[in-house]
Each structure stands twice: as C-alpha cells, then as structure tokens.
Design an enzyme around this catalytic site. Sequence first.
Site, short mmCIF file in Angstrom:
data_model
loop_
_atom_site.label_atom_id
_atom_site.label_comp_id
_atom_site.label_asym_id
_atom_site.label_seq_id
_atom_site.Cartn_x
_atom_site.Cartn_y
_atom_site.Cartn_z
N LEU A 25 0.83 -1.21 0.00
CA LEU A 25 0.00 0.00 0.00
C LEU A 25 0.86 1.25 0.00
O LEU A 25 1.48 1.58 1.01
CB LEU A 25 -0.91 0.00 1.23
CG LEU A 25 -2.00 -1.08 1.25
CD1 LEU A 25 -2.54 -1.28 2.66
CD2 LEU A 25 -3.12 -0.73 0.28
N THR A 26 0.89 1.93 -1.13
CA THR A 26 1.60 3.20 -1.26
C THR A 26 0.88 4.26 -0.43
O THR A 26 -0.32 4.46 -0.57
CB THR A 26 1.63 3.61 -2.75
OG1 THR A 26 2.49 2.72 -3.43
CG2 THR A 26 2.11 5.04 -2.93
N HIS A 175 7.49 -6.20 -8.09
CA HIS A 175 6.23 -5.57 -8.51
C HIS A 175 6.15 -5.60 -10.03
O HIS A 175 6.79 -4.79 -10.71
CB HIS A 175 6.20 -4.13 -7.99
CG HIS A 175 4.86 -3.46 -8.09
ND1 HIS A 175 3.77 -4.02 -8.74
CD2 HIS A 175 4.43 -2.27 -7.59
CE1 HIS A 175 2.74 -3.20 -8.64
NE2 HIS A 175 3.11 -2.13 -7.95
N ALA A 177 3.02 -5.66 -11.48
CA ALA A 177 1.57 -5.45 -11.64
C ALA A 177 1.26 -3.99 -11.93
O ALA A 177 2.15 -3.13 -11.98
CB ALA A 177 0.86 -5.90 -10.35
N ASN A 178 -0.02 -3.73 -12.13
CA ASN A 178 -0.61 -2.38 -12.12
C ASN A 178 0.01 -1.39 -13.09
O ASN A 178 0.01 -0.18 -12.84
CB ASN A 178 -0.60 -1.81 -10.68
CG ASN A 178 -1.44 -2.66 -9.74
OD1 ASN A 178 -2.25 -3.46 -10.18
ND2 ASN A 178 -1.23 -2.51 -8.44
N TYR A 180 3.17 -0.81 -14.16
CA TYR A 180 4.51 -0.23 -13.98
C TYR A 180 5.52 -0.92 -14.92
O TYR A 180 5.12 -1.75 -15.76
CB TYR A 180 4.90 -0.26 -12.50
CG TYR A 180 3.91 0.58 -11.70
CD1 TYR A 180 3.86 1.97 -11.90
CD2 TYR A 180 2.98 0.01 -10.84
CE1 TYR A 180 2.92 2.75 -11.24
CE2 TYR A 180 2.03 0.79 -10.17
CZ TYR A 180 2.02 2.17 -10.38
OH TYR A 180 1.08 2.95 -9.74
N ASN A 235 -3.61 2.35 -15.10
CA ASN A 235 -2.46 2.91 -15.82
C ASN A 235 -2.49 2.59 -17.32
O ASN A 235 -1.45 2.38 -17.95
CB ASN A 235 -1.13 2.48 -15.20
CG ASN A 235 -0.83 3.22 -13.90
OD1 ASN A 235 -1.19 4.39 -13.77
ND2 ASN A 235 -0.17 2.56 -12.95
N ARG A 267 -11.50 -7.14 -11.58
CA ARG A 267 -12.67 -6.38 -11.14
C ARG A 267 -12.49 -5.73 -9.78
O ARG A 267 -13.45 -5.63 -9.01
CB ARG A 267 -13.91 -7.28 -11.05
CG ARG A 267 -14.28 -7.90 -12.37
CD ARG A 267 -15.65 -8.55 -12.31
NE ARG A 267 -15.83 -9.50 -13.40
CZ ARG A 267 -15.91 -9.14 -14.67
NH1 ARG A 267 -15.83 -7.88 -15.01
NH2 ARG A 267 -16.04 -10.05 -15.60
N ARG A 320 -7.30 -2.23 1.45
CA ARG A 320 -8.03 -1.16 2.13
C ARG A 320 -8.45 -1.56 3.54
O ARG A 320 -8.46 -0.70 4.44
CB ARG A 320 -9.20 -0.72 1.26
CG ARG A 320 -8.71 0.11 0.07
CD ARG A 320 -9.70 0.19 -1.04
NE ARG A 320 -9.85 -1.10 -1.71
CZ ARG A 320 -10.56 -1.27 -2.82
NH1 ARG A 320 -11.17 -0.25 -3.37
NH2 ARG A 320 -10.64 -2.47 -3.37
C1 LIG Z 1 -3.92 3.44 -1.19
C2 LIG Z 1 -3.51 2.26 -2.03
C3 LIG Z 1 -2.17 2.08 -2.35
C4 LIG Z 1 -1.75 0.97 -3.08
N1 LIG Z 1 -0.41 0.79 -3.33
C5 LIG Z 1 0.02 -0.34 -3.94
C6 LIG Z 1 1.40 -0.61 -4.09
O1 LIG Z 1 2.27 0.15 -3.64
N2 LIG Z 1 1.76 -1.76 -4.74
C7 LIG Z 1 0.83 -2.64 -5.24
O2 LIG Z 1 1.20 -3.66 -5.81
N3 LIG Z 1 -0.50 -2.41 -5.08
C8 LIG Z 1 -0.92 -1.30 -4.43
N4 LIG Z 1 -2.26 -1.11 -4.22
C9 LIG Z 1 -3.21 -2.20 -4.55
C10 LIG Z 1 -3.47 -3.07 -3.31
O3 LIG Z 1 -2.30 -3.79 -2.94
C11 LIG Z 1 -4.61 -4.07 -3.53
O4 LIG Z 1 -4.29 -4.94 -4.59
C12 LIG Z 1 -5.92 -3.36 -3.85
O5 LIG Z 1 -6.17 -2.33 -2.90
C13 LIG Z 1 -7.11 -4.29 -3.83
O6 LIG Z 1 -7.24 -4.94 -2.58
P1 LIG Z 1 -8.35 -4.48 -1.49
O7 LIG Z 1 -9.69 -4.61 -2.19
O8 LIG Z 1 -8.19 -5.47 -0.37
O9 LIG Z 1 -8.05 -3.07 -1.10
C14 LIG Z 1 -2.71 0.02 -3.53
C15 LIG Z 1 -4.07 0.23 -3.23
C16 LIG Z 1 -4.47 1.31 -2.49
C17 LIG Z 1 -5.93 1.47 -2.15
#
Ligand SMILES: Cc1cc2nc3c(=O)[nH]c(=O)nc-3n(C[C@H](O)[C@H](O)[C@H](O)COP(=O)(O)O)c2cc1C
Length: 360
Positions: A25-26, A175, A177-178, A180, A235, A267, A320
């Site tokens: 979580l960033t 990392h 994913a997402n 990057y 992204n 999703r 979260r």
């Molecule tokens: C505030 C925030 C920061 C996040 N930062 C990262 C991160 O640094 N690296 C990463 O792989 N995913 C990051 N995510 C994604 C989460 O690890 C997670 O996959 C996503 O929140 C879905 O899970 P949840 O429904 O339990 O929140 C972030 C999500 C949130 C909400």
Amino acid sequence: MSVNLLSTVKLGRYTLPNRIVMAPLTRNRAAAGNVPTTLNALHYEQRSSAGLLITEASQVSPQGLGYPNTPGIYSSEQVEGWRLVTNAVHAKGGKIFLQLWHVGRISHPDLQPHGELPVAPSAIAPEGEVATYTGMKPYVTPRALELEEIPQIIEQYRLGAKNALEAGFDGVEIHSANGYLLDQFLQDNTNHRTDIYGGSLENRARLLLEVTAAVVDVWGGDRVGLRLSPSGTFNSMYDSNRAAIFGYVAKELNHFNLAYLHLVAPRVEGFGSAEDQPDLNADFFRQIYNGTIITAGGYNFETGNEAIASGSADLVAFGRLYIANPDLVERFAANAPLNKPDRNTFYGGDAKGYTDYPTM
Ligand SMILES: Cc1cc2nc3c(=O)[nH]c(=O)nc-3n(C[C@H](O)[C@H](O)[C@H](O)COP(=O)(O)O)c2cc1C
C-alpha cells in the site's frame, strides 16, 4: 478442521501463523530523500500480526520514481530508514517483504533526475494525469529504453534486492503489476519493441524473467515473491491476449521455486478490468503455476476463507481493510466489526489516517 485464513501456512522457507497478508500500500509518507521514518515503522508495527506484511512499493532507483514521497531502496539513508521498519516488525514477531518497484512511464520529468523523460519499453504515453510536487500534470510520452540500457535496469533491481537484504527484510516481492515498468514490457499495448525484448511472448517476458533471476540470485527463490495483475486496466494497460502472456509468465516462473505468486484479482474497484476477454483468476493460474498463490482484491473475511477453502489460493492479501484495521487478524478471529478506511488520507499527509486507526 478445514483450512481457513487463520490456519498456519508454509511460505518459502517460513512458516506463517496465519494466511492473512497485508497487501502493498503506497501511502506517500516518506521523508526527504525518499527515506522511511519512525512514523512508517509504527504503521507497519501496528499491523505485524498479519501472517506476512508486504511493504508499499519502493523504487529501486531515482529513475524508478513516479509519485511524491514514496520510499526508495537505493541509498544508504533509505536502508537505515527501512531498518527502523524491519526492527519494529520483528520485535513483534512479524515477517515483512519489501516490494521492489520501477514505475517506467508512470512518471513525469518533474519527478525524474535532471528533468529527464521517464523511460518505458516504447514511446507511448499513458492516458491521464500524474501527481507531481506542483500538482497534477498530463503524462508525457516516455523515452523508449535503448537495448544497451536494459542491463542497467536489471542492475537497479539487483541493487534494490541487496539493499533490502541489508535492511533486514525477510524477503522481497517483485512488482510486476498495475501498469509499472515490468508490466509495460509484458503487455502489447505498451510494448512495441522489435528487438529481443518485444514481439513474441518469450521476448516480452524476457526482462521480467531476467530481473527475477537477478533478485533470486541475491535472496534465493524461497524468499522472493512476484506480483501480477493479469486482468487490470489501471495505468492504461491492455493486452490483446492476456491468457497467452500471463500464462507464459506463470509457466516460466515455475523454474524459480519462488516463495509465492501474488495475483491481483479481476474487477477490483479503481483498478479496472478489461472486459473483452475472460478474467484470469487464481483458478486459471492454479492449472499452470505449481507454487504458493496469494490472491488480492476486494476480499473480506468470508470471501477470503472461501478462496482458501476452495483451493484457488493459499493466502489472501487485504489492502483497504488493512489501511483502517491494524488488528485485522484479531478482528477477523473475533468476528468483530471493522473500521472504514478514509480515502482522503490514503496518499500523503501525516499520522492522521495512517497510524491513528483504533484497535478493538
Ligand atoms: C492506497 C492504495 C495504495 C496501493 N499501493 C500499492 C502498491 O504500492 N503496490 C501494489 O502492488 N499495489 C498497491 N495497491 C493495490 C493493493 O495492494 C490491492 O491490490 C488493492 O487495494 C485491492 O485490494 P483491497 O480490495 O483489499 O483493497 C494500492 C491500493 C491502495 C488502495
């Protein structure tokens, strides 16, 4: 008794007391120089009853930075800062992996050394805007990495991995994913290269597998995890055949005997999902990948237990819910009500919304 979130599990060389993972979580709360602080240490310490904690993404180089105040893992000051975190978590008996990060094109000259363009597999801009030190700005078209520069990228990850070892972590998560850098190489809407890092599945997966080999070289496979978001569109990501590329990656990862493969489920609100192809959920990867699987994205206690009971995953990561509930494990165990996360304090700020969520 059936296996559930509160059951022990073997993960690489470790035995964890439960299957509840704190997702990366960033939170944009590092100090000047992208250095972790005692406040960050307190945040992780408060959550150390998780079976495994994964840190917020941490850039492996100044070039890997894409947001203000995210921590790095390339300088000696950063290593010292992270040691505050690992010491605090270990004192509470927790285990913590650091997430190794390079954002690639998800950056801006304002955030790059000497105001340079961000780098990417190809010169293709993401849609939307990026948070800089002076507010939101449109993404720019990144510079395509030269073939001769790729070994330096791999070395950035190797250095990050070595520094994480020195900082006292229990392992690292790559990392990928997402949207990057490593994900940008995998998927065909961001990778238009014509050299050995583009085109075929083998070529697009090459950088990820070379980075994995370098990181495993430092840590051993049983202390390395890797994160993929095979269905995500966050992204501006897209691949014309995601089952092919992510299936290929999962098959190749079998060779490394990693601690785990971490999958962001389709999703997830805010992370999107390409709708024109079947979702790639954990069951898809179970057919291909032989090791431990962590699934993440939108889970609660009930659905997390189902994912484990059904055998589709071995552990479940919570994002979260972990922001708002430092004692998530204890709350789950007691079937207690959960605190609600406050979105306004997700990114940046101080202790408010970071270390002040109450325990039961
Ligand atoms: C505030 C925030 C920061 C996040 N930062 C990262 C991160 O640094 N690296 C990463 O792989 N995913 C990051 N995510 C994604 C989460 O690890 C997670 O996959 C996503 O929140 C879905 O899970 P949840 O429904 O339990 O929140 C972030 C999500 C949130 C909400």
